[in-house]
Design a protein around this motif. Structure first.
Motif, PDB file in Angstrom:
ATOM      1  N   LEU A  54      49.414  33.401  40.275  1.00  0.00           N
ATOM      2  CA  LEU A  54      48.022  33.441  40.120  1.00  0.00           C
ATOM      3  C   LEU A  54      47.315  34.730  40.373  1.00  0.00           C
ATOM      4  CD1 LEU A  54      46.937  29.840  41.151  1.00  0.00           C
ATOM      5  CD2 LEU A  54      47.229  30.856  38.623  1.00  0.00           C
ATOM      6  N   GLY A  55      47.596  35.318  41.517  1.00  0.00           N
ATOM      7  CA  GLY A  55      47.214  36.626  41.885  1.00  0.00           C
ATOM      8  C   GLY A  55      47.573  37.685  40.970  1.00  0.00           C
ATOM      9  N   ALA A  56      48.783  37.595  40.448  1.00  0.00           N
ATOM     10  CA  ALA A  56      49.270  38.669  39.710  1.00  0.00           C
ATOM     11  C   ALA A  56      48.333  38.519  38.192  1.00  0.00           C
ATOM     12  CB  ALA A  56      50.712  38.148  39.183  1.00  0.00           C
ATOM     13  N   LEU A  57      47.959  37.568  37.674  1.00  0.00           N
ATOM     14  CA  LEU A  57      47.238  37.184  36.473  1.00  0.00           C
ATOM     15  C   LEU A  57      45.918  37.737  36.944  1.00  0.00           C
ATOM     16  CD1 LEU A  57      48.159  33.630  35.161  1.00  0.00           C
ATOM     17  CD2 LEU A  57      48.849  35.642  34.272  1.00  0.00           C
ATOM     18  N   GLY A  58      45.417  37.517  38.244  1.00  0.00           N
ATOM     19  CA  GLY A  58      44.040  38.030  38.486  1.00  0.00           C
ATOM     20  C   GLY A  58      43.902  39.335  38.804  1.00  0.00           C
ATOM     21  N   MET A  59      44.938  39.886  38.948  1.00  0.00           N
ATOM     22  CA  MET A  59      45.084  41.399  39.073  1.00  0.00           C
ATOM     23  C   MET A  59      44.998  42.058  37.819  1.00  0.00           C
ATOM     24  SD  MET A  59      48.109  43.764  40.983  1.00  0.00           S
ATOM     25  CE  MET A  59      47.798  43.281  42.722  1.00  0.00           C
ATOM     26  N   VAL A  70      35.090  41.952  38.883  1.00  0.00           N
ATOM     27  CA  VAL A  70      35.370  41.967  40.005  1.00  0.00           C
ATOM     28  C   VAL A  70      36.317  41.187  40.642  1.00  0.00           C
ATOM     29  CG1 VAL A  70      33.575  40.232  40.732  1.00  0.00           C
ATOM     30  CG2 VAL A  70      33.792  42.258  42.208  1.00  0.00           C
ATOM     31  N   LEU A  71      36.887  40.198  39.735  1.00  0.00           N
ATOM     32  CA  LEU A  71      38.083  39.204  40.518  1.00  0.00           C
ATOM     33  C   LEU A  71      39.352  40.123  40.490  1.00  0.00           C
ATOM     34  CD1 LEU A  71      37.291  36.090  38.552  1.00  0.00           C
ATOM     35  CD2 LEU A  71      36.988  36.475  40.837  1.00  0.00           C
ATOM     36  N   THR A  72      39.455  41.271  39.749  1.00  0.00           N
ATOM     37  CA  THR A  72      40.753  42.116  40.036  1.00  0.00           C
ATOM     38  C   THR A  72      40.739  42.633  41.122  1.00  0.00           C
ATOM     39  OG1 THR A  72      40.872  42.441  37.602  1.00  0.00           O
ATOM     40  CG2 THR A  72      41.919  44.046  39.000  1.00  0.00           C
ATOM     41  N   PRO A  73      39.791  43.390  41.826  1.00  0.00           N
ATOM     42  CA  PRO A  73      40.075  43.749  43.309  1.00  0.00           C
ATOM     43  C   PRO A  73      40.013  42.583  44.279  1.00  0.00           C
ATOM     44  CG  PRO A  73      37.743  44.490  42.377  1.00  0.00           C
ATOM     45  CD  PRO A  73      38.548  44.143  41.286  1.00  0.00           C
ATOM     46  N   VAL A  74      39.383  41.585  43.907  1.00  0.00           N
ATOM     47  CA  VAL A  74      39.420  40.568  44.673  1.00  0.00           C
ATOM     48  C   VAL A  74      40.674  39.878  44.889  1.00  0.00           C
ATOM     49  CG1 VAL A  74      38.767  37.921  45.481  1.00  0.00           C
ATOM     50  CG2 VAL A  74      36.859  39.874  44.548  1.00  0.00           C
ATOM     51  N   ALA A  75      41.554  39.744  43.802  1.00  0.00           N
ATOM     52  CA  ALA A  75      42.868  39.192  43.731  1.00  0.00           C
ATOM     53  C   ALA A  75      43.862  40.098  44.220  1.00  0.00           C
ATOM     54  CB  ALA A  75      43.363  38.867  42.142  1.00  0.00           C
ATOM     55  N   SER A  76      43.803  41.360  44.321  1.00  0.00           N
ATOM     56  CA  SER A  76      44.478  42.399  44.960  1.00  0.00           C
ATOM     57  C   SER A  76      44.546  42.488  46.346  1.00  0.00           C
ATOM     58  CB  SER A  76      44.219  43.816  44.168  1.00  0.00           C
ATOM     59  OG  SER A  76      44.133  43.972  42.756  1.00  0.00           O
ATOM     60  N   ALA A  77      43.315  42.170  46.785  1.00  0.00           N
ATOM     61  CA  ALA A  77      43.060  42.103  48.306  1.00  0.00           C
ATOM     62  C   ALA A  77      43.598  40.897  48.793  1.00  0.00           C
ATOM     63  CB  ALA A  77      41.537  42.253  48.518  1.00  0.00           C
ATOM     64  N   ALA A  78      43.526  39.688  47.973  1.00  0.00           N
ATOM     65  CA  ALA A  78      44.222  38.616  48.556  1.00  0.00           C
ATOM     66  C   ALA A  78      45.630  38.494  48.352  1.00  0.00           C
ATOM     67  CB  ALA A  78      43.586  37.414  47.415  1.00  0.00           C
ATOM     68  N   LEU A  79      46.290  39.124  47.705  1.00  0.00           N
ATOM     69  CA  LEU A  79      47.775  39.290  47.484  1.00  0.00           C
ATOM     70  C   LEU A  79      48.215  40.270  48.734  1.00  0.00           C
ATOM     71  CD1 LEU A  79      48.455  39.807  43.937  1.00  0.00           C
ATOM     72  CD2 LEU A  79      49.012  37.955  45.213  1.00  0.00           C
ATOM     73  N   ALA A  80      47.319  41.346  48.982  1.00  0.00           N
ATOM     74  CA  ALA A  80      47.497  42.135  50.236  1.00  0.00           C
ATOM     75  C   ALA A  80      47.694  41.071  51.675  1.00  0.00           C
ATOM     76  CB  ALA A  80      46.606  43.261  50.335  1.00  0.00           C
ATOM     77  N   VAL A  81      46.727  40.514  51.486  1.00  0.00           N
ATOM     78  CA  VAL A  81      46.767  39.561  52.481  1.00  0.00           C
ATOM     79  C   VAL A  81      48.016  38.671  52.685  1.00  0.00           C
ATOM     80  CG1 VAL A  81      45.534  37.560  53.955  1.00  0.00           C
ATOM     81  CG2 VAL A  81      44.243  39.724  53.033  1.00  0.00           C
ATOM     82  N   VAL A  82      48.177  38.225  51.669  1.00  0.00           N
ATOM     83  CA  VAL A  82      49.623  37.140  51.261  1.00  0.00           C
ATOM     84  C   VAL A  82      50.644  37.899  52.116  1.00  0.00           C
ATOM     85  CG1 VAL A  82      51.089  35.862  49.744  1.00  0.00           C
ATOM     86  CG2 VAL A  82      48.634  35.517  49.736  1.00  0.00           C
ATOM     87  N   VAL A  83      50.889  39.320  51.441  1.00  0.00           N
ATOM     88  CA  VAL A  83      52.250  39.888  51.739  1.00  0.00           C
ATOM     89  C   VAL A  83      51.998  40.375  53.378  1.00  0.00           C
ATOM     90  CG1 VAL A  83      53.263  41.935  51.327  1.00  0.00           C
ATOM     91  CG2 VAL A  83      52.344  40.715  49.630  1.00  0.00           C
ATOM     92  N   LEU A  84      50.913  40.645  53.762  1.00  0.00           N
ATOM     93  CA  LEU A  84      50.869  41.011  55.272  1.00  0.00           C
ATOM     94  C   LEU A  84      51.234  39.990  56.038  1.00  0.00           C
ATOM     95  CD1 LEU A  84      49.668  42.765  57.512  1.00  0.00           C
ATOM     96  CD2 LEU A  84      47.517  41.903  57.072  1.00  0.00           C
ATOM     97  N   CYS A  85      50.666  38.533  55.751  1.00  0.00           N
ATOM     98  CA  CYS A  85      51.171  37.329  56.201  1.00  0.00           C
ATOM     99  C   CYS A  85      52.863  37.239  56.189  1.00  0.00           C
ATOM    100  CB  CYS A  85      50.530  36.186  55.777  1.00  0.00           C
ATOM    101  SG  CYS A  85      48.801  36.080  56.152  1.00  0.00           S
ATOM    102  N   GLY A  86      53.266  37.483  55.199  1.00  0.00           N
ATOM    103  CA  GLY A  86      54.667  37.637  55.065  1.00  0.00           C
ATOM    104  C   GLY A  86      55.409  38.458  56.110  1.00  0.00           C
ATOM    105  N   ALA A  87      54.722  39.797  56.103  1.00  0.00           N
ATOM    106  CA  ALA A  87      55.339  40.602  56.926  1.00  0.00           C
ATOM    107  C   ALA A  87      55.140  40.344  58.472  1.00  0.00           C
ATOM    108  CB  ALA A  87      54.448  42.025  56.928  1.00  0.00           C
TER     109      ALA A  87
END
Length: 117
Positions: A54-59, A70-87
Protein backbone atom coordinates in the motif's frame (compact mmCIF):
# COMPACT_ATOMS: atom_id res chain seq x y z
CA UNK A 1 14.95 17.70 -10.28
CA UNK A 2 11.41 16.41 -10.81
CA UNK A 3 12.68 13.65 -13.10
CA UNK A 4 15.30 12.60 -10.56
CA UNK A 5 12.69 12.32 -7.83
CA UNK A 6 10.45 10.28 -10.16
CA UNK A 7 13.34 7.89 -10.78
CA UNK A 8 13.96 7.54 -7.05
CA UNK A 9 10.22 7.06 -6.48
CA UNK A 10 10.05 4.32 -9.09
CA UNK A 11 13.09 2.44 -7.81
CA UNK A 12 11.92 2.71 -4.22
CA UNK A 13 8.37 1.65 -5.04
CA UNK A 14 9.63 -1.37 -6.99
CA UNK A 15 11.75 -2.42 -4.02
CA UNK A 16 8.77 -2.18 -1.68
CA UNK A 17 6.51 -4.03 -4.13
CA UNK A 18 9.03 -6.89 -4.30
CA UNK A 19 9.50 -7.05 -0.55
CA UNK A 20 5.81 -6.56 0.22
CA UNK A 21 4.73 -9.17 -2.33
CA UNK A 22 7.02 -11.79 -0.81
CA UNK A 23 5.81 -11.05 2.69
CA UNK A 24 2.11 -10.80 1.86
CA UNK A 25 1.62 -13.44 -0.84
CA UNK A 26 4.73 -15.63 -0.99
CA UNK A 27 5.16 -16.42 2.69
CA UNK A 28 7.05 -19.68 2.07
CA UNK A 29 9.51 -17.93 -0.23
CA UNK A 30 9.92 -15.14 2.34
CA UNK A 31 10.83 -17.80 4.93
CA UNK A 32 13.57 -19.05 2.62
CA UNK A 33 14.83 -15.56 1.79
CA UNK A 34 14.82 -14.01 5.26
CA UNK A 35 15.66 -15.94 8.41
CA UNK A 36 13.78 -13.57 10.69
CA UNK A 37 10.43 -14.49 9.09
CA UNK A 38 10.42 -17.87 10.81
CA UNK A 39 10.77 -16.25 14.23
CA UNK A 40 7.90 -13.75 14.16
CA UNK A 41 4.15 -14.39 13.84
CA UNK A 42 3.04 -15.01 10.27
CA UNK A 43 0.25 -12.46 10.59
CA UNK A 44 2.81 -9.77 11.41
CA UNK A 45 4.88 -10.65 8.34
CA UNK A 46 1.81 -10.52 6.11
CA UNK A 47 0.72 -7.21 7.69
CA UNK A 48 4.12 -5.67 7.02
CA UNK A 49 3.91 -6.91 3.44
CA UNK A 50 0.48 -5.37 2.91
CA UNK A 51 1.68 -2.09 4.44
CA UNK A 52 4.66 -2.07 2.07
CA UNK A 53 2.44 -2.75 -0.94
CA UNK A 54 0.00 0.00 0.00
CA UNK A 55 2.88 2.35 0.73
CA UNK A 56 4.39 1.67 -2.70
CA UNK A 57 1.05 2.54 -4.31
CA UNK A 58 0.82 5.64 -2.13
CA UNK A 59 4.31 6.64 -3.16
CA UNK A 60 3.36 6.72 -6.86
CA UNK A 61 -0.36 7.10 -7.51
CA UNK A 62 -1.42 10.26 -5.63
CA UNK A 63 1.30 12.38 -7.22
CA UNK A 64 1.01 10.77 -10.65
CA UNK A 65 -2.78 11.17 -10.77
CA UNK A 66 -2.75 14.56 -9.00
CA UNK A 67 -5.34 13.28 -6.53
CA UNK A 68 -4.37 14.48 -3.05
CA UNK A 69 -0.67 14.57 -4.02
CA UNK A 70 0.34 15.31 -0.43
CA UNK A 71 -0.23 11.59 0.23
CA UNK A 72 2.92 10.75 -1.75
CA UNK A 73 5.37 12.27 0.75
CA UNK A 74 3.24 11.00 3.63
CA UNK A 75 3.42 7.45 2.25
CA UNK A 76 7.17 7.83 1.69
CA UNK A 77 7.73 9.03 5.25
CA UNK A 78 5.58 6.19 6.60
CA UNK A 79 7.60 3.64 4.62
CA UNK A 80 10.80 5.16 5.99
CA UNK A 81 9.42 4.59 9.50
CA UNK A 82 8.49 0.98 8.66
CA UNK A 83 12.03 0.31 7.41
CA UNK A 84 13.54 2.10 10.41
CA UNK A 85 11.55 -0.22 12.69
CA UNK A 86 12.88 -3.15 10.67
CA UNK A 87 16.43 -1.86 11.08
CA UNK A 88 15.97 -1.55 14.84
CA UNK A 89 14.59 -5.10 14.89
CA UNK A 90 17.71 -6.33 13.06
CA UNK A 91 19.96 -4.43 15.48
CA UNK A 92 18.29 -6.07 18.49
CA UNK A 93 18.89 -9.46 16.86
CA UNK A 94 22.50 -8.54 16.00
CA UNK A 95 21.80 -9.03 12.28
CA UNK A 96 24.10 -6.26 11.16
CA UNK A 97 24.44 -7.66 7.64
CA UNK A 98 20.80 -6.81 7.01
CA UNK A 99 21.21 -3.12 7.84
CA UNK A 100 22.67 -2.06 4.49
CA UNK A 101 19.42 -2.60 2.60
CA UNK A 102 17.47 -0.91 5.38
CA UNK A 103 19.69 2.16 5.30
CA UNK A 104 19.41 2.45 1.52
CA UNK A 105 15.62 2.21 1.54
CA UNK A 106 15.30 4.65 4.44
CA UNK A 107 17.44 7.13 2.50
CA UNK A 108 15.46 6.66 -0.72
CA UNK A 109 12.10 7.03 1.05
CA UNK A 110 13.31 10.16 2.87
CA UNK A 111 14.55 11.65 -0.43
CA UNK A 112 11.10 11.14 -1.94
CA UNK A 113 9.33 12.52 1.14
CA UNK A 114 11.50 15.63 1.29
CA UNK A 115 11.46 16.12 -2.47
CA UNK A 116 7.68 15.91 -2.68
CA UNK A 117 6.88 18.01 0.42
Amino acid sequence: MNIAIWIVQGITALGFVYSGWLKAFQYKQAKKSWGWVTEVPGALVVSIGVAELLGALGMILPYALNIVPVLTPVASAALAVVVLCGALFHITRKEYRELGVNIIFIALAVIVAVGRF
